[in-house]
Scaffold this active site. Structure first.
Site, PDB file in Angstrom:
ATOM      1  N   HIS A 131       8.742  -0.284   0.468  1.00 53.36           N
ATOM      2  CA  HIS A 131       9.042   0.646   2.431  1.00 53.36           C
ATOM      3  C   HIS A 131       9.151  -0.053   2.824  1.00 53.36           C
ATOM      4  CE1 HIS A 131       4.657  -0.138   2.210  1.00 53.36           C
ATOM      5  NE2 HIS A 131       4.885   0.455   1.543  1.00 53.36           N
TER       6      HIS A 131
ATOM      7  N   HIS B 202      -4.089   6.908   3.189  1.00 52.98           N
ATOM      8  CA  HIS B 202      -4.751   5.663   3.231  1.00 52.98           C
ATOM      9  C   HIS B 202      -6.063   6.498   4.042  1.00 52.98           C
ATOM     10  CE1 HIS B 202      -1.188   3.293   2.445  1.00 52.98           C
ATOM     11  NE2 HIS B 202      -0.272   4.189   3.215  1.00 52.98           N
TER      12      HIS B 202
ATOM     13  N   ASP C 169       6.772   5.551  -4.289  1.00 51.67           N
ATOM     14  CA  ASP C 169       5.236   5.725  -3.873  1.00 51.67           C
ATOM     15  C   ASP C 169       4.596   6.349  -4.437  1.00 51.67           C
ATOM     16  OD1 ASP C 169       3.277   4.916  -2.788  1.00 51.67           O
ATOM     17  OD2 ASP C 169       4.505   4.678  -0.993  1.00 51.67           O
TER      18      ASP C 169
ATOM     19  N   LYS D 104      -0.257  -7.629  -6.072  1.00 50.43           N
ATOM     20  CA  LYS D 104      -0.223  -6.347  -4.904  1.00 50.43           C
ATOM     21  C   LYS D 104      -0.966  -7.082  -3.645  1.00 50.43           C
ATOM     22  CE  LYS D 104       1.753  -3.795  -2.283  1.00 50.43           C
ATOM     23  NZ  LYS D 104       1.260  -1.955  -2.749  1.00 50.43           N
TER      24      LYS D 104
ATOM     25  N   HIS E 154       1.811   4.176  -8.193  1.00 47.44           N
ATOM     26  CA  HIS E 154       0.377   4.483  -8.455  1.00 47.44           C
ATOM     27  C   HIS E 154      -0.136   4.935  -8.962  1.00 47.44           C
ATOM     28  CE1 HIS E 154      -0.122   3.750  -3.528  1.00 47.44           C
ATOM     29  NE2 HIS E 154       1.381   3.593  -3.038  1.00 47.44           N
TER      30      HIS E 154
ATOM     31  N   HIS F  34      -1.510  -5.412   0.092  1.00 51.44           N
ATOM     32  CA  HIS F  34      -1.742  -4.592   0.695  1.00 51.44           C
ATOM     33  C   HIS F  34      -2.253  -4.758   2.300  1.00 51.44           C
ATOM     34  CE1 HIS F  34      -1.924  -0.237   1.607  1.00 51.44           C
ATOM     35  NE2 HIS F  34      -0.753   0.440   1.056  1.00 51.44           N
TER      36      HIS F  34
ATOM     37  N   HIS G 289       7.313   1.114  -7.954  1.00 50.29           N
ATOM     38  CA  HIS G 289       5.989   0.951  -6.403  1.00 50.29           C
ATOM     39  C   HIS G 289       5.233   2.370  -7.250  1.00 50.29           C
ATOM     40  CE1 HIS G 289       5.138   1.249  -2.036  1.00 50.29           C
ATOM     41  NE2 HIS G 289       4.659   1.842  -3.106  1.00 50.29           N
TER      42      HIS G 289
ATOM     43  N   HIS H  34       3.134  -5.215   0.762  1.00 47.78           N
ATOM     44  CA  HIS H  34       3.200  -3.770   2.313  1.00 47.78           C
ATOM     45  C   HIS H  34       2.552  -4.477   3.388  1.00 47.78           C
ATOM     46  CE1 HIS H  34       1.474   0.348   3.089  1.00 47.78           C
ATOM     47  NE2 HIS H  34       1.277  -0.381   4.571  1.00 47.78           N
TER      48      HIS H  34
END
Length: 576
Positions: free
Chosen positions: A275, A323, A363, A220, A139, A222, A137, A249
């Site tokens: 998560h 976010h 993450d 992915k 980024h 999300h 995971h 996610h």
């Protein structure tokens, strides 16, 4: 003529042996050696007046063409899902070729690893050897994550991103052919294994499929791009066609449906959930129940691991930043609040301990810390031992003596090594200390286990190491810090690290088109996976969440734990 040594004397000379225990860092976890593949009285040790010399422990007649290893790690204690044992480990052409007894068969019986003039020696006496960690995971926000991960013992990074763009800061997505191929080229100079996720959001299949053919190893889905049932279904259709993974996610706001709708959209197909507790994102308040399904490979990210008195307080600000939320908008604040629930976070540690959650990941820079996957995994194990006692194998298997922690250690080491590799179709190459695997290995001083490695090997060559002042007369003067070694420079980077691609991308000639020089491997075997394939973490109970109190039950039993006030592997080891 035999000579008797006390266990203490033997351990000081050759490292501990069968039946001996080792404390891991400053935790209450104790490793017990289950077997010893070396031979008492015939141990190989390097140094002045020691064994590994021409005509003694080294055979001076064999050439490299006679399968002599390039490197042997001597007398190491291996901690792996395959077992906890002592052995010599032979590496050749960047792969583990043998785990057993090293030496010279001309003078010693039982030798299955021949040390020759072509062999380098790494002393593993009184050290613990593990596989390099696999973080699924990532980024890809900053290139600086790579050395941070490596110096923590992580040797593989799987995720998505293009740098500090808003899409990357929130989602592990490298969108489209152009970005995927630029990122593949950008990571050519980084001494770490890489796999990229494409964007799993399209109302048609072809925009997703073209990303797999361009080099993505999965898709992915999300919520920030819209975690809709159609996106889930289309991504899984493409994954089934190309044998790649879908990571998800889910929809915190339940805009497009509830957790039951997501489960129906998945339709029994294998999927890797990020998560899975929900603080990092997912159906509020009950995404955690998906961890009990046999087709779901559930992971935690490290911000909520382990649950401490500070966990809840730090999450709100992290979430607002990651976010792209506005603290002046009440709806944005309510969205953030809905994801942070003490009750489900308190259950998460226990679900990890029960082998229900199977994977730990970071993450990175998006609520998680890329250099703390391994540390936080072992902090959870220690916290659970203190709160729940010694963990026994429910299948009744033998894992050392009655009071050893070996079963718990195998369960937890699997979470960031073999299970993460299995979930991404990489386990044929990485994820464990086994013959035939790429030699991504981490050597630890037990006092610093899980916190600061001594050596990190990539493809059999030392990439990072604990090293002192370069102007000193010996390697050990302070300040000793983790520093890049020769596998992190020049063309050695390409030979010591893997770029994972889809088989479709390899067949389409992507490595040749982009001039990729790293070792190229295809992900495979993903679509036939189930949770039963995960090691020591395959439990599939019924998990329920009370919608009013957020209380979590597993097969009808309440599951919770107290937050920790103090953790091991923390301030004792770090100034900052």
């Amino acid at each position: 003529m035999s000579f008797e040594l006390t266990r203490r004397q033997y351990a000081d000379l050759y490292g501990p042996t069968t039946g001996d225990s080792i404390r891991l860092a400053d935790t209450e976890l104790f490793l017990e050696i289950e077997k010893d593949l070396t031979v008492y009285g015939e141990e190989v040790v390097f140094g002045g007046g020691k064994v590994i010399r021409d005509g003694m422990g080294q055979n001076g007649q064999v050439t490299r063409d006679e399968d002599v290893p390039d490197t042997v790690i001597t007398n190491a204690v291996i901690l792996d899902y395959t077992g906890i044992y002592k052995a010599d480990v032979a590496i050749r052409d960047g792969h583990i070729i043998k785990i057993g007894k090293a030496g010279n068969p001309q003078i010693t019986d039982g030798v299955d690893i021949v040390i020759g003039a072509s062999t380098e020696i790494i002393a593993g006496e009184r050290k613990i050897l593990t596989a390099g960690g696999v973080d699924t995971h990532i980024h890809f926000i900053s290139p600086d994550q790579v050395p941070t991960a490596l110096t923590s013992g992580v040797t593989t990074m799987v995720g998505g991103g293009t740098g500090p763009a808003e899409g990357t800061k929130a989602t592990t997505v490298t969108p489209g052919k152009w970005h995927i191929q630029r990122m593949l080229q950008a990571t050519e100079g980084m001494p770490i294994n890489i796999g990229l996720f494409g964007k799993g959001h399209a109302s048609a299949v072809e925009p997703l499929a073209e990303q797999i053919r361009a080099g993505a190893i999965g898709l992915k889905v999300h919520e920030d791009w819209g975690s809709t049932t159609s996106s889930i279904d289309n991504s899984l259709k493409v994954a089934d066609e190309y044998d790649v993974q879908v990571a998800i996610h889910t929809d915190t706001l339940n805009e497009c449906g509830f957790v039951e709708d997501t489960i129906r959209a998945i339709g029994g197909r294998v999927i890797h959930t990020f998560h899975t507790e929900g603080a990092g994102g997912g159906h509020a308040p009950d995404i955690i129940k998906i961890a009990g399904l046999p087709n779901v490979l559930p992971a935690s990210t490290n911000p909520t691991l382990p649950y401490t008195r500070n966990t809840i307080e730090e999450h709100l600000d992290m979430l607002m930043v990651c976010h792209h939320l506005n603290p002046d908008i009440p709806e944005d604040v309510a969205f953030a609040d809905s994801r942070i629930r003490a009750e489900t976070i308190a259950a998460e540690d226990v679900l990890q301990d029960l082998g229900i959650f199977a994977i730990t990941s970071s993450d990175s820079q998006a609520m998680g810390r890329v250099g703390e996957v391994i540390t936080r995994t072992w902090q959870v194990a220690d916290k659970m031992k203190k709160q729940r006692g010694v963990l026994k194998d429910p299948a009744g298997g033998a894992h050392g003596s009655e009071d050893s922690d070996n079963f718990r250690l195998k369960r937890y080491v699997a979470k960031y090594t073999i299970n993460a590799a299995i979930a991404q179709g990489m386990a044929d190459s990485i994820g464990s200390v086994e013959e035939g695997k790429f030699a991504d290995l981490v050597l630890w001083d037990p006092a610093f286990f899980g916190v600061k490695p001594e050596l990190v090997l990539k493809g059999g060559q030392i990439a990072y190491a604990l090293m002192g002042d370069a102007n000193a007369s010996i390697p050990t003067p302070q300040p000793r810090t983790m520093r890049p070694m020769f596998a992190a420079f020049g063309k050695a980077v390409q030979q010591s690290s893997i770029t994972f691609l889809s088989q479709a991308a390899i067949d389409a000639g992507v490595p040749e088109e982009l001039g990729l020089q790293k070792v190229i491997r295809a992900v495979s075997g993903i679509r036939s996976l189930s949770k039963a394939d995960l090691k020591y973490n395959d439990a599939t109970p019924d998990i329920q969440v009370d919608p009013e109190t957020y209380k979590v039950t597993v097969d009808g039993e309440d599951v919770t734990c107290e937050p920790a006030d103090v953790l091991p592997m923390a301030q004792r080891y770090f100034l900052f």
